[in-house]
Scaffold this active site. Structure first.
Site, PDB file in Angstrom:
ATOM      1  N   ASP A   1       0.808  -1.227   0.000  1.00 18.06           N
ATOM      2  CA  ASP A   1       0.000   0.000   0.000  1.00 18.06           C
ATOM      3  C   ASP A   1       0.838   1.273   0.000  1.00 18.06           C
ATOM      4  O   ASP A   1       0.501   2.250  -0.661  1.00 18.06           O
ATOM      5  CB  ASP A   1      -0.933   0.001   1.221  1.00 18.06           C
ATOM      6  CG  ASP A   1      -1.960  -1.092   1.091  1.00 18.06           C
ATOM      7  OD1 ASP A   1      -2.678  -1.115   0.079  1.00 18.06           O
ATOM      8  OD2 ASP A   1      -2.024  -1.958   1.990  1.00 18.06           O
TER       9      ASP A   1
ATOM     10  N   HIS B   1      -7.486  -2.907  -1.555  1.00 16.62           N
ATOM     11  CA  HIS B   1      -7.569  -2.199  -0.274  1.00 16.62           C
ATOM     12  C   HIS B   1      -7.690  -0.722  -0.638  1.00 16.62           C
ATOM     13  O   HIS B   1      -6.911  -0.223  -1.454  1.00 16.62           O
ATOM     14  CB  HIS B   1      -6.304  -2.482   0.548  1.00 16.62           C
ATOM     15  CG  HIS B   1      -6.278  -1.843   1.900  1.00 16.62           C
ATOM     16  ND1 HIS B   1      -7.423  -1.600   2.637  1.00 16.62           N
ATOM     17  CD2 HIS B   1      -5.244  -1.394   2.650  1.00 16.62           C
ATOM     18  CE1 HIS B   1      -7.076  -1.037   3.788  1.00 16.62           C
ATOM     19  NE2 HIS B   1      -5.772  -0.900   3.819  1.00 16.62           N
TER      20      HIS B   1
ATOM     21  N   GLU C   1      -7.213  -4.978  11.663  1.00 14.65           N
ATOM     22  CA  GLU C   1      -5.853  -5.522  11.762  1.00 14.65           C
ATOM     23  C   GLU C   1      -5.079  -4.910  12.923  1.00 14.65           C
ATOM     24  O   GLU C   1      -4.246  -5.565  13.531  1.00 14.65           O
ATOM     25  CB  GLU C   1      -5.104  -5.424  10.421  1.00 14.65           C
ATOM     26  CG  GLU C   1      -4.787  -4.048   9.932  1.00 14.65           C
ATOM     27  CD  GLU C   1      -4.532  -3.993   8.423  1.00 14.65           C
ATOM     28  OE1 GLU C   1      -4.901  -4.916   7.696  1.00 14.65           O
ATOM     29  OE2 GLU C   1      -3.974  -2.974   7.969  1.00 14.65           O
TER      30      GLU C   1
ATOM     31  N   GLU D   1       0.180 -22.998  25.597  1.00 15.89           N
ATOM     32  CA  GLU D   1      -1.040 -22.443  26.176  1.00 15.89           C
ATOM     33  C   GLU D   1      -1.510 -21.177  25.446  1.00 15.89           C
ATOM     34  O   GLU D   1      -2.678 -21.040  25.123  1.00 15.89           O
ATOM     35  CB  GLU D   1      -0.778 -22.116  27.664  1.00 15.89           C
ATOM     36  CG  GLU D   1      -2.017 -21.855  28.463  1.00 15.89           C
ATOM     37  CD  GLU D   1      -2.999 -23.013  28.429  1.00 15.89           C
ATOM     38  OE1 GLU D   1      -2.580 -24.144  28.676  1.00 15.89           O
ATOM     39  OE2 GLU D   1      -4.188 -22.766  28.141  1.00 15.89           O
TER      40      GLU D   1
END
Ligand code: NAI
Ligand code: MG
Length: 333
Positions: free
Chosen positions: A88, A113, A200, A232
Protein backbone atom coordinates in the site's frame (compact mmCIF):
# COMPACT_ATOMS: atom_id res chain seq x y z
CA UNK A 1 -28.96 -5.89 6.30
CA UNK A 2 -26.33 -6.03 3.55
CA UNK A 3 -26.94 -8.26 0.58
CA UNK A 4 -24.52 -11.14 0.12
CA UNK A 5 -23.67 -11.69 -3.53
CA UNK A 6 -23.01 -15.15 -4.92
CA UNK A 7 -21.93 -16.83 -8.17
CA UNK A 8 -25.39 -16.38 -9.68
CA UNK A 9 -25.07 -12.60 -9.30
CA UNK A 10 -21.85 -12.43 -11.33
CA UNK A 11 -21.06 -13.12 -14.98
CA UNK A 12 -17.54 -14.02 -16.12
CA UNK A 13 -18.46 -13.08 -19.72
CA UNK A 14 -18.07 -9.42 -18.70
CA UNK A 15 -14.29 -10.03 -18.73
CA UNK A 16 -14.27 -11.69 -22.15
CA UNK A 17 -11.82 -9.99 -24.51
CA UNK A 18 -10.47 -7.87 -21.69
CA UNK A 19 -6.92 -7.87 -20.37
CA UNK A 20 -6.32 -7.61 -16.64
CA UNK A 21 -2.89 -6.31 -15.61
CA UNK A 22 -1.98 -7.46 -12.12
CA UNK A 23 0.59 -4.95 -10.90
CA UNK A 24 2.83 -6.60 -8.31
CA UNK A 25 3.25 -10.37 -8.12
CA UNK A 26 3.59 -10.68 -4.36
CA UNK A 27 1.24 -12.33 -1.86
CA UNK A 28 -2.03 -11.06 -3.32
CA UNK A 29 -0.80 -10.53 -6.86
CA UNK A 30 0.26 -14.14 -7.33
CA UNK A 31 -2.88 -15.58 -5.70
CA UNK A 32 -5.25 -13.35 -7.64
CA UNK A 33 -3.45 -13.71 -10.98
CA UNK A 34 -3.36 -17.51 -10.73
CA UNK A 35 -7.03 -17.77 -9.73
CA UNK A 36 -8.19 -15.39 -12.46
CA UNK A 37 -6.13 -17.21 -15.08
CA UNK A 38 -7.53 -20.57 -13.96
CA UNK A 39 -11.01 -19.05 -14.43
CA UNK A 40 -10.18 -18.17 -18.04
CA UNK A 41 -9.34 -14.47 -17.63
CA UNK A 42 -6.55 -12.98 -19.75
CA UNK A 43 -4.01 -11.86 -17.13
CA UNK A 44 -0.68 -10.12 -17.66
CA UNK A 45 1.77 -9.10 -14.93
CA UNK A 46 3.35 -5.70 -14.40
CA UNK A 47 6.45 -5.96 -12.24
CA UNK A 48 9.85 -4.43 -11.58
CA UNK A 49 12.80 -6.54 -12.71
CA UNK A 50 15.21 -5.02 -10.18
CA UNK A 51 13.92 -3.96 -6.77
CA UNK A 52 16.19 -2.12 -4.32
CA UNK A 53 19.10 -2.82 -6.70
CA UNK A 54 18.68 -6.62 -6.60
CA UNK A 55 16.81 -8.94 -8.98
CA UNK A 56 13.16 -9.04 -7.90
CA UNK A 57 12.07 -12.55 -6.89
CA UNK A 58 8.44 -11.70 -7.68
CA UNK A 59 9.33 -11.01 -11.31
CA UNK A 60 11.13 -14.35 -11.50
CA UNK A 61 8.23 -16.15 -9.85
CA UNK A 62 5.73 -14.70 -12.30
CA UNK A 63 7.93 -15.85 -15.20
CA UNK A 64 8.23 -19.32 -13.63
CA UNK A 65 4.43 -19.41 -13.33
CA UNK A 66 4.31 -18.81 -17.11
CA UNK A 67 2.75 -15.37 -17.12
CA UNK A 68 3.53 -12.62 -19.59
CA UNK A 69 5.62 -10.38 -17.35
CA UNK A 70 6.54 -6.82 -18.30
CA UNK A 71 7.44 -3.48 -16.75
CA UNK A 72 4.56 -1.88 -14.85
CA UNK A 73 4.11 0.97 -17.30
CA UNK A 74 3.85 -1.42 -20.27
CA UNK A 75 1.31 -3.64 -18.49
CA UNK A 76 -0.79 -0.59 -17.54
CA UNK A 77 -0.76 0.53 -21.15
CA UNK A 78 -1.83 -2.87 -22.51
CA UNK A 79 -4.56 -3.53 -19.96
CA UNK A 80 -8.26 -2.73 -19.85
CA UNK A 81 -8.31 -3.36 -16.10
CA UNK A 82 -5.34 -2.38 -13.94
CA UNK A 83 -5.35 -4.22 -10.61
CA UNK A 84 -2.74 -2.61 -8.32
CA UNK A 85 -1.40 -5.15 -5.82
CA UNK A 86 1.76 -3.46 -4.62
CA UNK A 87 2.42 -2.81 -0.93
CA UNK A 88 0.00 0.00 0.00
CA UNK A 89 2.72 2.47 0.88
CA UNK A 90 4.10 2.29 -2.71
CA UNK A 91 0.88 2.68 -4.71
CA UNK A 92 1.13 6.48 -4.77
CA UNK A 93 4.64 6.89 -6.23
CA UNK A 94 4.34 3.93 -8.64
CA UNK A 95 0.95 5.16 -9.87
CA UNK A 96 2.33 8.66 -10.47
CA UNK A 97 5.43 7.46 -12.34
CA UNK A 98 4.20 4.46 -14.30
CA UNK A 99 0.44 4.06 -14.37
CA UNK A 100 -1.22 7.47 -14.41
CA UNK A 101 -0.36 8.30 -18.02
CA UNK A 102 -2.05 5.09 -19.19
CA UNK A 103 -5.33 5.52 -17.33
CA UNK A 104 -7.27 6.52 -20.44
CA UNK A 105 -11.03 6.88 -20.75
CA UNK A 106 -12.87 3.55 -20.58
CA UNK A 107 -10.27 1.75 -18.49
CA UNK A 108 -10.78 0.39 -14.99
CA UNK A 109 -8.53 0.99 -12.01
CA UNK A 110 -8.84 -1.65 -9.33
CA UNK A 111 -7.29 -2.37 -5.94
CA UNK A 112 -7.78 -4.78 -3.03
CA UNK A 113 -7.57 -2.20 -0.27
CA UNK A 114 -8.98 1.31 -0.49
CA UNK A 115 -6.13 3.00 1.42
CA UNK A 116 -4.66 5.01 -1.44
CA UNK A 117 -7.95 6.19 -2.89
CA UNK A 118 -9.42 7.10 0.48
CA UNK A 119 -6.26 8.85 1.70
CA UNK A 120 -5.82 10.49 -1.74
CA UNK A 121 -2.43 9.04 -2.62
CA UNK A 122 -4.04 8.19 -5.96
CA UNK A 123 -6.50 10.57 -7.61
CA UNK A 124 -7.74 8.83 -10.76
CA UNK A 125 -9.10 10.75 -13.76
CA UNK A 126 -12.89 11.13 -13.76
CA UNK A 127 -13.41 9.13 -16.96
CA UNK A 128 -12.03 5.81 -15.65
CA UNK A 129 -13.95 3.32 -13.55
CA UNK A 130 -12.56 2.83 -10.06
CA UNK A 131 -13.40 -0.37 -8.22
CA UNK A 132 -12.20 -2.54 -5.39
CA UNK A 133 -12.20 -6.32 -5.26
CA UNK A 134 -10.81 -7.47 -1.93
CA UNK A 135 -10.49 -10.88 -0.34
CA UNK A 136 -11.21 -11.08 3.37
CA UNK A 137 -8.34 -13.45 3.79
CA UNK A 138 -4.59 -13.82 3.63
CA UNK A 139 -3.38 -14.65 0.12
CA UNK A 140 -2.23 -18.19 0.82
CA UNK A 141 -5.66 -19.21 2.14
CA UNK A 142 -7.34 -17.54 -0.81
CA UNK A 143 -5.45 -19.67 -3.30
CA UNK A 144 -5.92 -22.84 -1.23
CA UNK A 145 -9.68 -22.28 -1.02
CA UNK A 146 -9.89 -21.64 -4.78
CA UNK A 147 -7.96 -24.83 -5.57
CA UNK A 148 -10.26 -26.74 -3.23
CA UNK A 149 -13.16 -25.62 -5.46
CA UNK A 150 -14.45 -23.02 -3.05
CA UNK A 151 -13.28 -19.51 -2.15
CA UNK A 152 -12.80 -17.01 0.63
CA UNK A 153 -15.31 -14.22 1.27
CA UNK A 154 -14.68 -10.93 -0.46
CA UNK A 155 -15.73 -7.31 -0.70
CA UNK A 156 -16.47 -5.24 -3.77
CA UNK A 157 -16.84 -1.47 -4.00
CA UNK A 158 -17.46 1.00 -6.79
CA UNK A 159 -15.95 4.48 -6.48
CA UNK A 160 -16.28 5.84 -10.01
CA UNK A 161 -18.57 4.44 -12.64
CA UNK A 162 -18.55 6.46 -15.87
CA UNK A 163 -19.02 3.27 -17.95
CA UNK A 164 -22.09 2.23 -15.90
CA UNK A 165 -20.51 -1.22 -15.95
CA UNK A 166 -18.13 -1.01 -12.99
CA UNK A 167 -20.09 -3.22 -10.58
CA UNK A 168 -20.43 -5.98 -13.17
CA UNK A 169 -16.65 -5.94 -13.72
CA UNK A 170 -15.97 -6.03 -9.98
CA UNK A 171 -18.37 -8.93 -9.53
CA UNK A 172 -16.87 -10.84 -12.45
CA UNK A 173 -13.39 -10.44 -10.96
CA UNK A 174 -14.69 -11.56 -7.59
CA UNK A 175 -16.22 -14.61 -9.24
CA UNK A 176 -13.00 -15.37 -11.12
CA UNK A 177 -11.20 -15.50 -7.77
CA UNK A 178 -13.81 -17.62 -6.02
CA UNK A 179 -15.08 -14.90 -3.66
CA UNK A 180 -18.68 -15.16 -4.83
CA UNK A 181 -18.67 -18.87 -3.93
CA UNK A 182 -18.11 -17.98 -0.28
CA UNK A 183 -20.10 -14.75 -0.54
CA UNK A 184 -19.27 -11.19 -1.49
CA UNK A 185 -20.46 -7.98 0.19
CA UNK A 186 -20.76 -4.62 -1.52
CA UNK A 187 -19.43 -1.71 0.52
CA UNK A 188 -17.85 1.72 0.09
CA UNK A 189 -14.13 2.39 -0.17
CA UNK A 190 -14.26 4.17 3.18
CA UNK A 191 -16.00 1.26 4.93
CA UNK A 192 -13.46 -1.28 3.67
CA UNK A 193 -10.44 0.90 4.39
CA UNK A 194 -11.44 1.99 7.88
CA UNK A 195 -12.77 -1.39 8.92
CA UNK A 196 -9.76 -3.25 7.56
CA UNK A 197 -7.22 -0.97 9.25
CA UNK A 198 -9.16 -1.02 12.51
CA UNK A 199 -9.49 -4.80 12.45
CA UNK A 200 -5.85 -5.52 11.76
CA UNK A 201 -4.64 -3.03 14.36
CA UNK A 202 -6.90 -3.82 17.26
CA UNK A 203 -8.11 -7.40 16.83
CA UNK A 204 -6.44 -9.52 14.18
CA UNK A 205 -2.78 -8.55 14.23
CA UNK A 206 -2.09 -5.87 16.84
CA UNK A 207 -4.61 -7.03 19.43
CA UNK A 208 -3.99 -10.73 18.96
CA UNK A 209 -0.20 -10.52 19.07
CA UNK A 210 -0.17 -8.30 22.16
CA UNK A 211 -2.70 -10.55 23.89
CA UNK A 212 -0.62 -13.67 23.25
CA UNK A 213 2.62 -11.92 24.21
CA UNK A 214 1.15 -10.57 27.45
CA UNK A 215 -0.16 -14.01 28.46
CA UNK A 216 3.13 -15.69 27.54
CA UNK A 217 5.18 -13.11 29.47
CA UNK A 218 2.99 -13.39 32.59
CA UNK A 219 3.51 -17.15 32.68
CA UNK A 220 7.28 -17.14 32.12
CA UNK A 221 7.80 -14.26 34.53
CA UNK A 222 6.00 -16.39 37.13
CA UNK A 223 8.50 -19.19 36.48
CA UNK A 224 6.48 -21.50 34.20
CA UNK A 225 8.44 -23.26 31.44
CA UNK A 226 8.36 -21.22 28.22
CA UNK A 227 7.41 -24.29 26.17
CA UNK A 228 4.28 -24.78 28.30
CA UNK A 229 3.48 -21.07 28.09
CA UNK A 230 3.85 -21.25 24.31
CA UNK A 231 1.48 -24.18 23.95
CA UNK A 232 -1.04 -22.44 26.18
CA UNK A 233 -0.97 -18.91 24.80
CA UNK A 234 0.03 -19.33 21.16
CA UNK A 235 -0.21 -22.83 19.81
CA UNK A 236 -3.71 -23.51 21.13
CA UNK A 237 -4.93 -20.22 19.67
CA UNK A 238 -5.31 -21.84 16.26
CA UNK A 239 -7.24 -24.78 17.61
CA UNK A 240 -9.63 -22.47 19.44
CA UNK A 241 -10.04 -20.07 16.51
CA UNK A 242 -10.66 -22.97 14.12
CA UNK A 243 -13.65 -24.00 16.25
CA UNK A 244 -15.03 -20.45 16.21
CA UNK A 245 -14.48 -20.31 12.44
CA UNK A 246 -16.42 -23.55 12.01
CA UNK A 247 -19.37 -22.90 14.28
CA UNK A 248 -19.12 -19.64 16.14
CA UNK A 249 -18.25 -18.94 19.77
CA UNK A 250 -21.02 -21.26 20.96
CA UNK A 251 -19.52 -24.20 19.11
CA UNK A 252 -16.18 -23.50 20.77
CA UNK A 253 -17.91 -23.21 24.13
CA UNK A 254 -19.72 -26.50 23.59
CA UNK A 255 -16.42 -28.27 23.05
CA UNK A 256 -14.22 -26.71 25.72
CA UNK A 257 -14.82 -27.72 29.34
CA UNK A 258 -17.47 -26.05 31.51
CA UNK A 259 -14.59 -24.77 33.61
CA UNK A 260 -13.04 -23.06 30.59
CA UNK A 261 -16.41 -21.63 29.60
CA UNK A 262 -16.97 -20.27 33.10
CA UNK A 263 -13.50 -18.68 33.02
CA UNK A 264 -14.43 -17.03 29.75
CA UNK A 265 -17.48 -15.34 31.29
CA UNK A 266 -16.00 -14.61 34.73
CA UNK A 267 -12.47 -13.45 33.88
CA UNK A 268 -12.48 -12.48 30.17
CA UNK A 269 -14.25 -9.12 30.72
CA UNK A 270 -11.76 -8.28 33.47
CA UNK A 271 -8.95 -8.60 30.91
CA UNK A 272 -10.59 -6.90 27.94
CA UNK A 273 -11.94 -4.09 30.12
CA UNK A 274 -13.96 -1.02 29.08
CA UNK A 275 -10.58 0.79 28.99
CA UNK A 276 -9.49 -1.52 26.17
CA UNK A 277 -12.68 -0.74 24.28
CA UNK A 278 -12.03 2.97 24.79
CA UNK A 279 -8.54 2.53 23.29
CA UNK A 280 -10.10 0.72 20.34
CA UNK A 281 -12.46 3.66 19.81
CA UNK A 282 -9.48 6.01 19.79
CA UNK A 283 -7.70 3.79 17.25
CA UNK A 284 -10.81 3.86 15.03
CA UNK A 285 -10.92 7.68 15.21
CA UNK A 286 -7.26 7.91 14.18
CA UNK A 287 -7.94 5.61 11.25
CA UNK A 288 -10.99 7.63 10.17
CA UNK A 289 -9.37 11.06 10.47
CA UNK A 290 -6.30 9.99 8.48
CA UNK A 291 -3.89 10.34 11.41
CA UNK A 292 -2.77 6.70 11.20
CA UNK A 293 -2.27 6.87 7.41
CA UNK A 294 -0.24 10.08 7.70
CA UNK A 295 2.08 8.56 10.31
CA UNK A 296 2.51 5.29 8.42
CA UNK A 297 3.32 6.99 5.11
CA UNK A 298 5.83 9.22 6.91
CA UNK A 299 7.44 6.16 8.53
CA UNK A 300 7.59 4.37 5.18
CA UNK A 301 9.02 7.38 3.25
CA UNK A 302 11.68 7.75 5.95
CA UNK A 303 12.98 4.25 5.17
CA UNK A 304 10.65 2.40 7.59
CA UNK A 305 13.39 2.42 10.23
CA UNK A 306 11.08 1.84 13.20
CA UNK A 307 9.23 -0.94 11.37
CA UNK A 308 12.49 -2.73 10.58
CA UNK A 309 13.78 -2.32 14.14
CA UNK A 310 10.53 -3.73 15.58
CA UNK A 311 10.63 -6.63 13.12
CA UNK A 312 14.17 -7.47 14.24
CA UNK A 313 13.35 -7.14 17.95
CA UNK A 314 10.33 -9.44 17.65
CA UNK A 315 12.53 -12.19 16.24
CA UNK A 316 14.50 -12.11 19.48
CA UNK A 317 11.50 -12.10 21.85
CA UNK A 318 11.26 -15.33 23.89
CA UNK A 319 7.84 -16.04 22.37
CA UNK A 320 9.43 -16.35 18.92
CA UNK A 321 12.57 -18.11 20.15
CA UNK A 322 10.41 -20.70 21.96
CA UNK A 323 8.09 -21.04 18.96
CA UNK A 324 10.97 -21.80 16.61
CA UNK A 325 12.29 -24.42 19.03
CA UNK A 326 8.90 -26.10 19.34
CA UNK A 327 8.21 -26.16 15.60
CA UNK A 328 11.65 -27.67 14.94
CA UNK A 329 10.78 -30.39 17.46
CA UNK A 330 7.51 -31.12 15.61
CA UNK A 331 9.32 -31.31 12.29
CA UNK A 332 11.80 -33.88 13.62
CA UNK A 333 9.01 -36.27 14.49
P1 NAI B 1 3.48 -7.61 -1.20
O1 NAI B 1 4.17 -7.06 -0.01
O2 NAI B 1 3.44 -9.07 -1.36
O3 NAI B 1 4.13 -6.90 -2.47
C1 NAI B 1 3.70 -7.10 -3.80
C2 NAI B 1 4.83 -6.90 -4.79
O4 NAI B 1 5.09 -5.52 -5.01
C3 NAI B 1 6.18 -7.47 -4.38
O5 NAI B 1 6.24 -8.83 -4.71
C4 NAI B 1 7.18 -6.65 -5.19
O6 NAI B 1 7.53 -7.27 -6.39
C5 NAI B 1 6.41 -5.36 -5.50
N1 NAI B 1 7.01 -4.17 -4.84
C6 NAI B 1 7.35 -4.06 -3.53
N2 NAI B 1 7.84 -2.82 -3.28
C7 NAI B 1 7.83 -2.17 -4.47
C8 NAI B 1 8.20 -0.86 -4.87
N3 NAI B 1 8.74 0.00 -4.00
N4 NAI B 1 8.05 -0.53 -6.17
C9 NAI B 1 7.54 -1.40 -7.07
N5 NAI B 1 7.16 -2.65 -6.73
C10 NAI B 1 7.30 -3.02 -5.46
O7 NAI B 1 1.99 -7.00 -1.22
P2 NAI B 1 0.64 -7.69 -0.70
O8 NAI B 1 0.73 -8.02 0.74
O9 NAI B 1 0.25 -8.75 -1.68
O10 NAI B 1 -0.39 -6.47 -0.82
C11 NAI B 1 -0.88 -6.03 -2.07
C12 NAI B 1 -2.22 -5.35 -1.88
O11 NAI B 1 -3.20 -6.29 -1.48
C13 NAI B 1 -2.23 -4.25 -0.84
O12 NAI B 1 -3.07 -3.22 -1.29
C14 NAI B 1 -2.84 -4.94 0.38
O13 NAI B 1 -3.48 -4.06 1.28
C15 NAI B 1 -3.85 -5.85 -0.29
N6 NAI B 1 -4.25 -7.03 0.51
C16 NAI B 1 -3.27 -7.90 0.92
C17 NAI B 1 -3.60 -9.06 1.61
C18 NAI B 1 -2.56 -10.10 1.90
O14 NAI B 1 -2.94 -11.26 2.15
N7 NAI B 1 -1.25 -9.81 1.87
C19 NAI B 1 -5.02 -9.30 2.02
C20 NAI B 1 -5.96 -8.37 1.47
C21 NAI B 1 -5.57 -7.26 0.77
MG1 MG C 1 -7.06 -6.85 6.43
Amino acid sequence: MVKILHDKDADLKVLKGKTVAVIGYGSQGSAQALCMRDSGVNVIIGETKMLNKVPNKSWQRAVADKFKVMPISEAAEKADIVQILLPDEWHGPVYANEIKKHMKKGKTLCCSHGFNIVFKQIVPPKDVDVIMVAPKSPATEERKAYLAGFGVPGLIAVRQNPSRNAKKVALAMAKAMGFTKAGCLECTFEQETYEDLFGEQTVLCGGLVELMKAGFEVLIEAGYPPEMAYFECVHEMKLIVDLIYEGGIQKMNAIISNTAEWGEYAVGPKIITPAVKASMKKALKEVENGEFAKKWLKESRGGAKTLLAKRLALGKHPIEVTGRKIRAMFENK
